[in-house]
Write an enzyme that holds these catalytic residues in place. Structure first.
Site, PDB file in Angstrom:
ATOM      1  N   CYS A   1       0.797  -1.238   0.000  1.00  0.00           N
ATOM      2  CA  CYS A   1       0.000   0.000   0.000  1.00  0.00           C
ATOM      3  C   CYS A   1       0.825   1.282   0.000  1.00  0.00           C
ATOM      4  O   CYS A   1       0.739   2.070  -0.946  1.00  0.00           O
ATOM      5  CB  CYS A   1      -0.941  -0.008   1.194  1.00  0.00           C
ATOM      6  SG  CYS A   1      -1.947  -1.482   1.238  1.00  0.00           S
TER       7      CYS A   1
HETATM    8  C1  UGA Z   1      -1.302   0.288   5.657  1.00  0.00           C
HETATM    9  C2  UGA Z   1      -2.100   1.220   6.582  1.00  0.00           C
HETATM   10  O1  UGA Z   1      -1.566   1.158   7.909  1.00  0.00           O
HETATM   11  C3  UGA Z   1      -3.582   0.845   6.609  1.00  0.00           C
HETATM   12  O2  UGA Z   1      -4.310   1.793   7.384  1.00  0.00           O
HETATM   13  C4  UGA Z   1      -4.109   0.856   5.173  1.00  0.00           C
HETATM   14  O3  UGA Z   1      -5.471   0.506   5.107  1.00  0.00           O
HETATM   15  C5  UGA Z   1      -3.304  -0.141   4.343  1.00  0.00           C
HETATM   16  O4  UGA Z   1      -1.917   0.268   4.361  1.00  0.00           O
HETATM   17  C6  UGA Z   1      -3.860  -0.121   2.938  1.00  0.00           C
HETATM   18  O5  UGA Z   1      -3.771   0.916   2.267  1.00  0.00           O
HETATM   19  O6  UGA Z   1      -4.513  -1.093   2.553  1.00  0.00           O
HETATM   20  P1  UGA Z   1      -0.200  -2.141   5.932  1.00  0.00           P
HETATM   21  O7  UGA Z   1       0.374  -1.930   4.577  1.00  0.00           O
HETATM   22  O8  UGA Z   1      -0.845  -3.427   6.260  1.00  0.00           O
HETATM   23  O9  UGA Z   1      -1.333  -1.015   6.242  1.00  0.00           O
HETATM   24  O10 UGA Z   1       1.002  -1.949   6.931  1.00  0.00           O
HETATM   25  P2  UGA Z   1       1.405  -1.040   8.186  1.00  0.00           P
HETATM   26  O11 UGA Z   1       1.154  -1.790   9.421  1.00  0.00           O
HETATM   27  O12 UGA Z   1       0.833   0.310   8.075  1.00  0.00           O
HETATM   28  O13 UGA Z   1       2.987  -0.970   7.941  1.00  0.00           O
HETATM   29  C7  UGA Z   1       3.519  -0.488   6.705  1.00  0.00           C
HETATM   30  C8  UGA Z   1       5.041  -0.448   6.760  1.00  0.00           C
HETATM   31  O14 UGA Z   1       5.483   0.623   7.595  1.00  0.00           O
HETATM   32  C9  UGA Z   1       5.707  -1.709   7.308  1.00  0.00           C
HETATM   33  O15 UGA Z   1       6.815  -2.014   6.488  1.00  0.00           O
HETATM   34  C10 UGA Z   1       6.155  -1.313   8.693  1.00  0.00           C
HETATM   35  O16 UGA Z   1       7.292  -2.034   9.129  1.00  0.00           O
HETATM   36  C11 UGA Z   1       6.477   0.166   8.496  1.00  0.00           C
HETATM   37  N1  UGA Z   1       6.383   0.981   9.728  1.00  0.00           N
HETATM   38  C12 UGA Z   1       5.198   1.130  10.377  1.00  0.00           C
HETATM   39  C13 UGA Z   1       7.518   1.637  10.195  1.00  0.00           C
HETATM   40  O17 UGA Z   1       8.622   1.554   9.603  1.00  0.00           O
HETATM   41  N2  UGA Z   1       7.413   2.430  11.314  1.00  0.00           N
HETATM   42  C14 UGA Z   1       6.240   2.590  11.979  1.00  0.00           C
HETATM   43  O18 UGA Z   1       6.215   3.345  12.992  1.00  0.00           O
HETATM   44  C15 UGA Z   1       5.102   1.905  11.503  1.00  0.00           C
END
Ligand code: UGA
Length: 435
Positions: free
Chosen positions: A275
């Site tokens: 995403c």
């Molecule tokens: C993300 C959004 O959080 C959802 O709200 C959204 O609906 C979804 O995309 C989508 O568009 O369908 P997701 O891709 O499942 O969800 O993953 P996240 O949990 O948001 O993490 C994304 C990335 O950011 C991961 O690689 C994670 O390791 C990284 N991350 C997250 C960080 O590096 N630091 C943080 O503080 C949080």
């Protein structure tokens, strides 16, 4: 009493969901939980078979249990659009992969709209077509609506249109669907929006009613803002590391300001997944197509591209030339609790290690076989200990809880040079990417 099950009399709707991927399947099964009858329309016959047998084609917490309970009864899958003929609601949940220029490829949206329209020709009652896929602002209004109306030979008195973005995190998608922070309903008119609101009668969450295009933009903006928080933390983290300051302490102090908030400030190797990288790239492309120069969003992406490469630089600083050195890469999934490797930050890191002639021993609790499709000739270990045995360096790329329990396993390394891209290890001597 659970918040969700203060069950009001729900009008049990017949709902078709086009697309049996992660969003479509989670949406479908959760709509069943809300009291509706669902048909998933999916072109892949293997997925159809699996869904009908109660076996989800993807890993998602809680999904298998719900599917087993309802498959063949309240939810079924089919490769044709027949269910649309007597549907009250049709959700479009097809993929919008990146096109060659980074813009969203809308070919699945186009063909789904056309097929829905053809079947709606025979639907004798009022039906609302809802776009749930993440699409560029204007898509529902300018592409989906005309395509459905043209193919169905009907008017907007007979078919309604809405856009209802998903805010589902992979790994927690079922929970996020049933207990959302908000429900955004964009619609072309009040009647369509009211029908969509009825679907969610039993969910307690703020409901925001908007136009179609605003709902699409809310989704892109939410993801862009979250990604910006991460790249911001990473840039501050890179500065903090050089100053000898712990960025996690800084962000704790900063995040306590309610105007900023504590979440999504974890510095590390950057964001991956299906995403954030795709949606921010598509938003940049939308902006450019209308003559805007989105410098902030481009920087968010650039920080994210550079960030994982720092892992290799720090490794070289400690080990010198990486030629023929055994390097353990722990974590291949883009985050924990998933087997999804799409845009995982481990990918550019492994590419660079291989370019430098290192021998990569990779391990992930779930994502090894997915990564094998990109890097078929890596050594895939069956445990962290196996990957670490004899390694001269180790890079931790994913925040899997099992990695935080590793201790003696690191003693198997030939040299204990460990760089973590996610803040999970408590062992002394570990170097963090931003700390
Ligand atoms: C993300 C959004 O959080 C959802 O709200 C959204 O609906 C979804 O995309 C989508 O568009 O369908 P997701 O891709 O499942 O969800 O993953 P996240 O949990 O948001 O993490 C994304 C990335 O950011 C991961 O690689 C994670 O390791 C990284 N991350 C997250 C960080 O590096 N630091 C943080 O503080 C949080």
């Amino acid at each position: 009493m659970s918040e969700l099950y203060v069950t009001l009399a729900v009008y049990r709707m017949k709902i078709s969901v086009v697309g049996g991927g992660y969003v479509g399947l989670v949406t479908g099964i959760c709509l069943v939980e809300l009291g509706h009858d669902v048909t998933i329309i999916e072109i892949d016959p293997e997925k159809v078979l699996g869904i009908n047998k109660g076996k989800p084609p993807i890993y998602e917490t809680g999904l298998e249990e719900l599917l087993k309970k309802n498959a063949g009864r309240r939810i079924r899958a089919s490769s044709d659009y027949e269910s649309v003929i007597d549907a009250d609601i049709v959700f479009i949940c097809v993929g919008t992969p990146p096109g060659p220029e980074g813009d969203a490829d809308l070919s699945y949206i186009n063909s789904a709209s056309e097929s829905i329209g053809v079947s709606l020709k025979h639907n004798t009652s009022y039906c609302v077509v809802i776009v749930k896929s993440t699409v560029p602002p204007g898509t529902t209004e300018k592409i989906v609506r005309p395509a459905v109306l043209r193919a169905s030979l009907k008017t907007e008195k007979e078919i309604g249109f809405a856009m209802n973005p998903e805010f589902l995190r992979e790994g927690r998608a079922v929970e996020d669907f049933l207990h959302p922070d908000r429900i955004v309903i964009g619609s072309c008119d009040p009647r369509s929006g009211d029908r969509v609101a009825e679907i969610f009668t039993n969910i307690r969450a703020p409901v925001l009613r908007t136009g179609l295009t605003a709902a699409e933009m809310i989704k892109y903006t939410s993801n862009a803002f979250l990604a910006t928080k991460i790249s911001f933390s990473n840039e501050i983290g890179n500065i903090c590391k050089k100053l000898g300051i712990d960025v996690y302490e800084i962000m704790k102090g900063v995040g306590l300001d309610p105007r900023i908030g504590t979440l999504f400030l974890n510095a590390g190797a950057g964001f991956g997944g299906s995403c954030f990288p795709k949606d921010i790239t598509a938003l940049v492309s939308v902006a450019k197509s209308i003559g805007e120069d989105p410098i902030l969003l481009q920087s968010v992406l650039e920080v994210n591209e550079r960030q994982p490469r720092r892992m290799v630089t720090y490794l070289e600083n400690r080990l010198g030339c990486l030629l023929d050195k055994r390097i353990a890469v722990l974590g291949l999934a883009f985050k924990d609790n998933t087997d999804d490797i799409r845009d995982s930050r481990a990918i550019p890191v492994i590419h660079e290690l291989l370019e430098k002639g290192a021998h990569v021993a990779a391990y992930d609790p779930l994502a090894g076989s997915a990564m094998q499709k990109i890097f078929p000739s890596l050594e895939y270990a069956s445990s962290a200990a196996e990957a670490l045995k004899g390694a001269e360096g180790c890079l931790v790329m994913t925040e899997w809880p099992e990695f935080s329990r590793l201790d003696k396993e690191f003693d198997l390394m030939a040299q204990p040079v460990i760089i973590e891209g996610r803040r999970i290890l408590s062992r002394k001597g570990v170097e963090g990417i931003c700390w």
